[in-house]
Design a protein around this motif. Structure first.
Motif, PDB file in Angstrom:
ATOM      1  N   ALA A   1       0.844  -1.192   0.000  1.00  8.26           N
ATOM      2  CA  ALA A   1       0.000   0.000   0.000  1.00  8.26           C
ATOM      3  C   ALA A   1       0.875   1.236   0.000  1.00  8.26           C
ATOM      4  CB  ALA A   1      -0.905  -0.001   1.234  1.00  8.26           C
ATOM      5  N   CYS A   2       0.293   2.377  -0.388  1.00  7.33           N
ATOM      6  CA  CYS A   2       1.036   3.629  -0.388  1.00  7.33           C
ATOM      7  C   CYS A   2       1.291   4.076   1.043  1.00  7.33           C
ATOM      8  CB  CYS A   2       0.238   4.709  -1.118  1.00  7.33           C
ATOM      9  SG  CYS A   2      -0.007   4.374  -2.857  1.00  7.33           S
ATOM     10  N   CYS A   3       2.354   4.862   1.224  1.00 11.80           N
ATOM     11  CA  CYS A   3       2.666   5.372   2.553  1.00 11.80           C
ATOM     12  C   CYS A   3       1.544   6.290   3.013  1.00 11.80           C
ATOM     13  CB  CYS A   3       3.985   6.140   2.521  1.00 11.80           C
ATOM     14  SG  CYS A   3       5.395   5.112   2.086  1.00 11.80           S
TER      15      CYS A   3
ATOM     16  N   TYR B   1       8.237  17.429  -9.507  1.00  9.11           N
ATOM     17  CA  TYR B   1       7.005  17.476  -8.735  1.00  9.11           C
ATOM     18  C   TYR B   1       6.693  16.101  -8.153  1.00  9.11           C
ATOM     19  CZ  TYR B   1       6.428  21.841 -11.286  1.00  9.11           C
ATOM     20  OH  TYR B   1       6.631  23.097 -11.816  1.00  9.11           O
ATOM     21  N   ILE B   2       6.234  16.095  -6.912  1.00  8.34           N
ATOM     22  CA  ILE B   2       5.783  14.876  -6.250  1.00  8.34           C
ATOM     23  C   ILE B   2       4.307  15.058  -5.899  1.00  8.34           C
ATOM     24  CG2 ILE B   2       6.021  13.407  -4.207  1.00  8.34           C
ATOM     25  CD1 ILE B   2       8.976  14.080  -4.172  1.00  8.34           C
ATOM     26  N   LEU B   3       3.497  14.083  -6.287  1.00  9.37           N
ATOM     27  CA  LEU B   3       2.061  14.157  -6.017  1.00  9.37           C
ATOM     28  C   LEU B   3       1.785  13.838  -4.552  1.00  9.37           C
ATOM     29  CD1 LEU B   3      -0.824  14.403  -7.344  1.00  9.37           C
ATOM     30  CD2 LEU B   3      -0.797  11.900  -7.405  1.00  9.37           C
TER      31      LEU B   3
ATOM     32  N   GLU C   1      -1.056   8.296  -8.050  1.00 11.03           N
ATOM     33  CA  GLU C   1      -0.625   7.611  -6.836  1.00 11.03           C
ATOM     34  C   GLU C   1       0.192   8.567  -5.974  1.00 11.03           C
ATOM     35  OE1 GLU C   1      -1.212   4.587  -5.609  1.00 11.03           O
ATOM     36  OE2 GLU C   1      -2.556   4.090  -7.260  1.00 11.03           O
ATOM     37  N   PRO C   2      -0.232   8.830  -4.730  1.00  8.61           N
ATOM     38  CA  PRO C   2       0.558   9.703  -3.855  1.00  8.61           C
ATOM     39  C   PRO C   2       2.007   9.233  -3.771  1.00  8.61           C
ATOM     40  CG  PRO C   2      -1.563   9.244  -2.853  1.00  8.61           C
ATOM     41  CD  PRO C   2      -1.464   8.351  -4.063  1.00  8.61           C
ATOM     42  N   GLY C   3       2.925  10.178  -3.936  1.00  6.31           N
ATOM     43  CA  GLY C   3       4.344   9.855  -3.929  1.00  6.31           C
ATOM     44  C   GLY C   3       4.938   9.723  -5.311  1.00  6.31           C
ATOM     45  N   ASP C   4       4.090   9.599  -6.351  1.00  3.39           N
ATOM     46  CA  ASP C   4       4.612   9.522  -7.715  1.00  3.39           C
ATOM     47  C   ASP C   4       5.261  10.850  -8.091  1.00  3.39           C
ATOM     48  OD1 ASP C   4       3.943   6.933  -8.149  1.00  3.39           O
ATOM     49  OD2 ASP C   4       2.291   7.324  -9.529  1.00  3.39           O
TER      50      ASP C   4
END
Length: 247
Positions: free
Chosen positions: A11-13, A72-74, A98-101
């Motif tokens: 899962a994403c952080c 840039y980081i989402l 996706e957060p962190g992409d």
């Protein structure tokens, strides 16, 4: 960006979806800071121009032809990577949801003007990291460990993107649309013959270099032929032996 999320994948952080999280906590979950401890992340942030921006739906992050000065980081939301033709037709290239992409880093490192533009698909928060993030090692005679880790992590990120493009070339080299779909799914399915798409049909059609209606028709035909079952973003291979005949 990952095009599929395999069943049982990580899962994403959680910190990336927390708007109140400090910038250091957000970066701690990024591939760009892999291997760094809190002190090294703090050191990096002290030497960088780091800003948060919120974009409204339809707002442009950067335009085609702009000179890059950041990556840039989402943090939350979704952006679309787009290109307009000379006739004015909009071409969908990719999405970042996706957060962190991260996006924009290749143009920044190469110092080449953008040949695409990025638009917020919904309310979106981005972390913008300025050029000094990439040039720490050139500013010091003895680069800090954090600067060296950034360089190493960028190499790994670029290597993953090159591997991703290699996989896409193999898919696009297939003959028919059905063969392209089969090769794409075969690369990403789990041991149970299951693929969970983490992208939209629009993105997948762009990846396969076909129109979205053509993709939908072929998926329906494959389902009718008993090759697979489509349930939203979940695809199940029903006849693996016949499926592999298209490889």
């Amino acid at each position: 960006m990952s095009t599929v999320r395999k069943k049982g994948g990580p899962a994403c952080c959680s910190c990336l979806s927390n708007q109140e999280a400090p910038v250091a906590s957000i970066l701690r979950c990024s591939n760009l800071t892999t291997g760094m401890d809190d002190a090294e992340i703090a050191e990096l942030l002290a030497s960088s121009q780091v800003r948060r921006h919120v974009f409204a739906p339809g707002e442009i992050v950067f335009h085609d032809g702009d000179q890059p000065h950041s990556l840039y980081i989402l943090l939350r939301g979704e952006v679309h990577i787009l290109k307009d033709t000379f006739s004015g037709r909009r071409i969908f290239i990719s999405e970042v949801n996706e957060p962190g992409d991260m996006f924009g880093e290749v143009y920044e490192v190469l110092k080449r003007p953008y040949d695409i533009y990025v638009e917020a698909a919904k309310e979106t928060e981005l972390l913008e990291i300025g050029s000094r993030f990439f040039t720490l090692s050139s500013q010091d005679e003895s680069p800090s460990r954090s600067a060296l880790l950034v360089e190493r992590n960028l190499m790994r990120i670029f290597a993953r993107k090159a591997y991703f493009m290699h996989g896409r070339i193999k898919v696009l080299a297939s003959g028919s649309l059905r063969e392209k779909i089969v090769r794409y799914l075969f690369q990403n399915m789990d041991t149970d013959g299951h693929v969970e798409l983490a992208v939209s049909r629009e993105y997948l059609a762009a990846y396969l270099a076909v129109t979205r209606p053509s993709l939908s028709r072929e998926l329906s035909a494959m389902q009718k032929d008993g090759l697979l079952k489509v349930e939203g973003k979940n695809l199940h291979i029903l006849d693996l032996e016949r499926f592999e005949e298209y490889l």
